[in-house]
Design a protein around this motif. Structure first.
Motif, PDB file in Angstrom:
ATOM      1  N   UNK A 146      49.004 -41.839  -3.868  1.00 59.40           N
ATOM      2  CA  UNK A 146      49.209 -40.443  -3.520  1.00 59.40           C
ATOM      3  C   UNK A 146      50.198 -40.172  -2.410  1.00 59.40           C
ATOM      4  N   UNK A 147      50.894 -41.223  -1.961  1.00 53.95           N
ATOM      5  CA  UNK A 147      51.902 -41.010  -0.926  1.00 53.95           C
ATOM      6  C   UNK A 147      53.266 -41.469  -1.447  1.00 53.95           C
ATOM      7  N   UNK A 148      54.275 -40.629  -1.218  1.00 53.71           N
ATOM      8  CA  UNK A 148      55.622 -40.909  -1.715  1.00 53.71           C
ATOM      9  C   UNK A 148      56.476 -41.500  -0.593  1.00 53.71           C
ATOM     10  N   UNK A 149      57.136 -42.630  -0.895  1.00 56.53           N
ATOM     11  CA  UNK A 149      57.981 -43.292   0.091  1.00 56.53           C
ATOM     12  C   UNK A 149      59.409 -43.406  -0.422  1.00 56.53           C
ATOM     13  N   UNK A 150      60.355 -43.252   0.483  1.00 58.28           N
ATOM     14  CA  UNK A 150      61.752 -43.513   0.169  1.00 58.28           C
ATOM     15  C   UNK A 150      62.003 -44.998   0.454  1.00 58.28           C
ATOM     16  N   UNK A 151      62.119 -45.798  -0.608  1.00 54.07           N
ATOM     17  CA  UNK A 151      62.226 -47.252  -0.464  1.00 54.07           C
ATOM     18  C   UNK A 151      63.675 -47.741  -0.464  1.00 54.07           C
ATOM     19  N   UNK A 152      64.616 -46.796  -0.469  1.00 52.19           N
ATOM     20  CA  UNK A 152      66.033 -47.170  -0.573  1.00 52.19           C
ATOM     21  C   UNK A 152      66.435 -48.239   0.444  1.00 52.19           C
ATOM     22  N   UNK A 153      66.058 -48.028   1.682  1.00 50.28           N
ATOM     23  CA  UNK A 153      66.512 -48.955   2.729  1.00 50.28           C
ATOM     24  C   UNK A 153      65.639 -50.200   2.833  1.00 50.28           C
ATOM     25  N   UNK A 154      64.464 -50.156   2.213  1.00 52.79           N
ATOM     26  CA  UNK A 154      63.594 -51.337   2.221  1.00 52.79           C
ATOM     27  C   UNK A 154      63.972 -52.318   1.110  1.00 52.79           C
ATOM     28  N   UNK A 155      64.632 -51.837   0.084  1.00 55.82           N
ATOM     29  CA  UNK A 155      64.952 -52.663  -1.092  1.00 55.82           C
ATOM     30  C   UNK A 155      65.503 -54.051  -0.740  1.00 55.82           C
ATOM     31  N   UNK A 156      66.517 -54.158   0.139  1.00 55.26           N
ATOM     32  CA  UNK A 156      67.089 -55.482   0.435  1.00 55.26           C
ATOM     33  C   UNK A 156      66.114 -56.411   1.152  1.00 55.26           C
ATOM     34  N   UNK A 157      65.059 -55.849   1.745  1.00 56.52           N
ATOM     35  CA  UNK A 157      64.119 -56.647   2.536  1.00 56.52           C
ATOM     36  C   UNK A 157      62.852 -57.011   1.779  1.00 56.52           C
ATOM     37  N   UNK A 174      60.058 -34.354  -9.378  1.00 60.46           N
ATOM     38  CA  UNK A 174      61.076 -34.636  -8.363  1.00 60.46           C
ATOM     39  C   UNK A 174      61.121 -36.136  -8.075  1.00 60.46           C
ATOM     40  N   UNK A 175      59.940 -36.734  -7.955  1.00 62.88           N
ATOM     41  CA  UNK A 175      59.861 -38.183  -7.749  1.00 62.88           C
ATOM     42  C   UNK A 175      60.673 -38.929  -8.810  1.00 62.88           C
ATOM     43  N   UNK A 176      60.571 -38.472 -10.054  1.00 59.76           N
ATOM     44  CA  UNK A 176      61.219 -39.142 -11.183  1.00 59.76           C
ATOM     45  C   UNK A 176      62.739 -39.180 -11.060  1.00 59.76           C
ATOM     46  N   UNK A 177      63.310 -38.247 -10.308  1.00 63.08           N
ATOM     47  CA  UNK A 177      64.774 -38.217 -10.191  1.00 63.08           C
ATOM     48  C   UNK A 177      65.288 -39.269  -9.201  1.00 63.08           C
ATOM     49  N   UNK A 178      64.388 -39.818  -8.390  1.00 66.73           N
ATOM     50  CA  UNK A 178      64.794 -40.813  -7.388  1.00 66.73           C
ATOM     51  C   UNK A 178      64.537 -42.219  -7.913  1.00 66.73           C
TER      52      UNK A 178
END
Ligand code: HEM
Length: 88
Positions: free
Chosen positions: A28-39, A12-16
């Motif tokens: 071992x912890x999964x983060x959604x970095x989408x909104x951090x990318x610009x920063x 599932x991680x691989x699809x993001x």
């Protein structure tokens, strides 16, 4: 946005792995970095190298001192899980 914490399988991680939908795992912890990318001080392209994968080694090669868990506290999706992808 206050979603609940739940395990994430590597498949599932691989699809993001896209800029508008990017997750990565560190220790071992999964983060959604989408909104951090610009920063990201190293730029979005550097951070995207870790999108969709366990980025622990990439992260540690560049800046093992960075407190990612604090910076990404609100972005935590859940623990990376290797077994029972369909189980709850
Ligand atoms: C800086 C790459 C993940 C936070 C940098 C720099 C690079 C880089 C090359 C240096 C920029 C410069 O000095 O010009 C990467 C790669 C990552 C990654 C390849 C994973 C694939 C992360 C994550 C976080 C983060 C997950 C935190 C949420 C920072 C911070 C700096 C930085 C705070 C500035 C560090 C300092 O100056 O001491 N990154 N990064 N990075 N990155 Fe990352």
């Amino acid at each position: 946005v206050g979603g609940r914490i739940r395990p994430v399988h590597p498949s599932e991680l691989a699809t993001h792995n896209k800029k508008n939908d990017a997750w990565l795992a560190i220790r071992g912890r999964v983060y959604n970095i989408t909104h951090y990318l610009p920063y990201h001080p190293g730029g979005p392209e550097e951070l995207m190298r870790g999108a969709g994968i366990d980025a622990t080694d990439l992260f540690d090669k560049v800046h093992p001192w960075v407190n990612y868990d604090s910076l990404l506290a609100k972005c935590l999706v859940g623990p990376l899980r290797f077994d029972r992808p369909d189980a709850e």
